[in-house]
Design an enzyme around this catalytic site. Structure first.
Site, PDB file in Angstrom:
ATOM      1  N   ASP A  64       0.876  -1.161   0.000  1.00  0.00           N
ATOM      2  CA  ASP A  64       0.000   0.000   0.000  1.00  0.00           C
ATOM      3  C   ASP A  64       0.918   1.216   0.000  1.00  0.00           C
ATOM      4  OD1 ASP A  64      -1.590   2.183   0.641  1.00  0.00           O
ATOM      5  OD2 ASP A  64      -2.755   1.127   2.163  1.00  0.00           O
ATOM      6  N   ASN A  69       0.731   5.199 -11.382  1.00  0.00           N
ATOM      7  CA  ASN A  69      -0.665   4.952 -11.771  1.00  0.00           C
ATOM      8  C   ASN A  69      -1.625   4.782 -10.600  1.00  0.00           C
ATOM      9  OD1 ASN A  69      -2.909   3.730 -13.530  1.00  0.00           O
ATOM     10  ND2 ASN A  69      -2.337   1.966 -12.265  1.00  0.00           N
ATOM     11  N   SER A  84      -3.164  11.135 -14.447  1.00  0.00           N
ATOM     12  CA  SER A  84      -4.128  12.102 -13.928  1.00  0.00           C
ATOM     13  C   SER A  84      -5.499  11.682 -14.447  1.00  0.00           C
ATOM     14  CB  SER A  84      -3.740  13.526 -14.340  1.00  0.00           C
ATOM     15  OG  SER A  84      -4.653  14.471 -13.838  1.00  0.00           O
ATOM     16  N   TYR A 108     -11.927  14.729  -5.801  1.00  0.00           N
ATOM     17  CA  TYR A 108     -11.165  13.900  -6.736  1.00  0.00           C
ATOM     18  C   TYR A 108     -10.496  14.777  -7.783  1.00  0.00           C
ATOM     19  CZ  TYR A 108     -10.029  10.521 -10.346  1.00  0.00           C
ATOM     20  OH  TYR A 108      -9.360   9.773 -11.288  1.00  0.00           O
ATOM     21  N   LYS A 131      -6.417  15.215  -8.602  1.00  0.00           N
ATOM     22  CA  LYS A 131      -5.828  14.987  -9.914  1.00  0.00           C
ATOM     23  C   LYS A 131      -5.292  16.285 -10.520  1.00  0.00           C
ATOM     24  CE  LYS A 131      -6.149  10.563 -10.347  1.00  0.00           C
ATOM     25  NZ  LYS A 131      -4.913   9.746 -10.438  1.00  0.00           N
TER      26      LYS A 131
END
Length: 275
Positions: free
Chosen positions: A57, A83, A133, A147, A151
């Protein structure tokens, strides 16, 4: 000499596809993911000397050291595909501090930890960095505020990273995918709206859940894009993948430019009154 890749989130979605493709080219892949069983499945089809699996993790305190040690043991690093991440959708008011903190710890702070762990080796190889992103790193939808903010942070610090690294030969590309058929939506955390946010957040979530399968792009397209930019001598800083990403980002930029032009008068110096 074959290349060495480090891919986070390698157990599913874009990360898994790219790992499989890199392995098929003969690259050594350092595959990082939380699911030990899925890493074992990935490794089962390739020789042991071509893959290093790291069940991890990347938000844990020692993740940076674990990754740095793995790169050091392998001996080099040519490509990083940063990623790993997850989705969070809901209104700001109804999203608690713990959830807000978690999205930034995963999508932003862990991303930075991966970079710190790998940059010395990438500088040595004049390597390539692909930062995942989203189209929502350029604008927000209803329910996507936090979110999108996470990003958007990846998008902007990656731009700064590219400038910082320019003299070293390391190239950075930010990939901004649209909506693709991965398990992202199923794994995203949804904060159900109350009646105040039903017309906005609720409607968006309902409409999104009703999208037909054909509305989701083929994730192979994203894997194709990643493999292509890694091979470019001068890769682009940003690549939007998917017609929805291209059109959504273009529309957002046009709207922002129009607003900038409309309110430019606020930036003009006031006229000097004569006495």
């Amino acid at each position: 000499m074959s290349s060495t890749w480090l891919i986070t989130g390698a157990t599913s979605g874009f990360g898994r596809l790219v790992a499989e493709r890199a392995l098929a080219t003969g690259a050594h892949v350092i595959a990082v993911g939380r699911r030990r069983d899925r890493l074992a499945d990935l490794a089962a089809a390739v020789p042991d000397n071509k893959i290093t699996t790291i069940p991890l993790d990347i938000t844990v305190a020692d993740a940076e050291q674990v990754l740095a040690d793995a790169v050091r043991e392998v001996g080099r690093l040519d490509v990083l595909v940063n990623n790993a991440g997850y989705g969070l959708f809901g209104s700001i008011e109804e999203t608690g501090a713990d959830l807000a903190r978690a999205i930034f710890e995963t999508n932003v702070l862990a991303n930075l930890a991966v970079l710190r762990a790998t940059l010395p080796a990438l500088r040595a190889s004049r390597g390539r960095i692909v930062q995942l992103s989203s189209l929502l790193g350029q604008f927000s939808w209803p329910a996507s505020s936090l979110y999108s903010a996470s990003k958007g942070a990846v998008d902007l610090f990656s731009e700064g990273l590219a400038l910082d690294l320019a003299p070293t030969g390391v190239k950075v590309t930010v990939l901004e995918p649209g909506v693709f058929g991965t398990d992202f939506a199923a794994s995203a955390h949804i904060v159900a709206p109350n009646e105040v946010y039903t017309p906005t957040v609720g409607k968006f979530l309902t409409d999104f859940s009703a999208l037909p399968p054909e509305a989701f792009g083929d994730p192979e397209q994203v894997a194709d894009a990643i493999m292509a930019v890694v091979e470019m001598e001068e890769p682009p800083l940003r690549v939007a993948v998917g017609a929805d990403a291209v059109e959504g980002i273009r529309s957002s930029l046009r709207s922002r430019l129009a607003e900038l032009d409309r309110w430019e008068s606020f930036s003009r110096e006031p006229a000097v009154e004569s006495v």
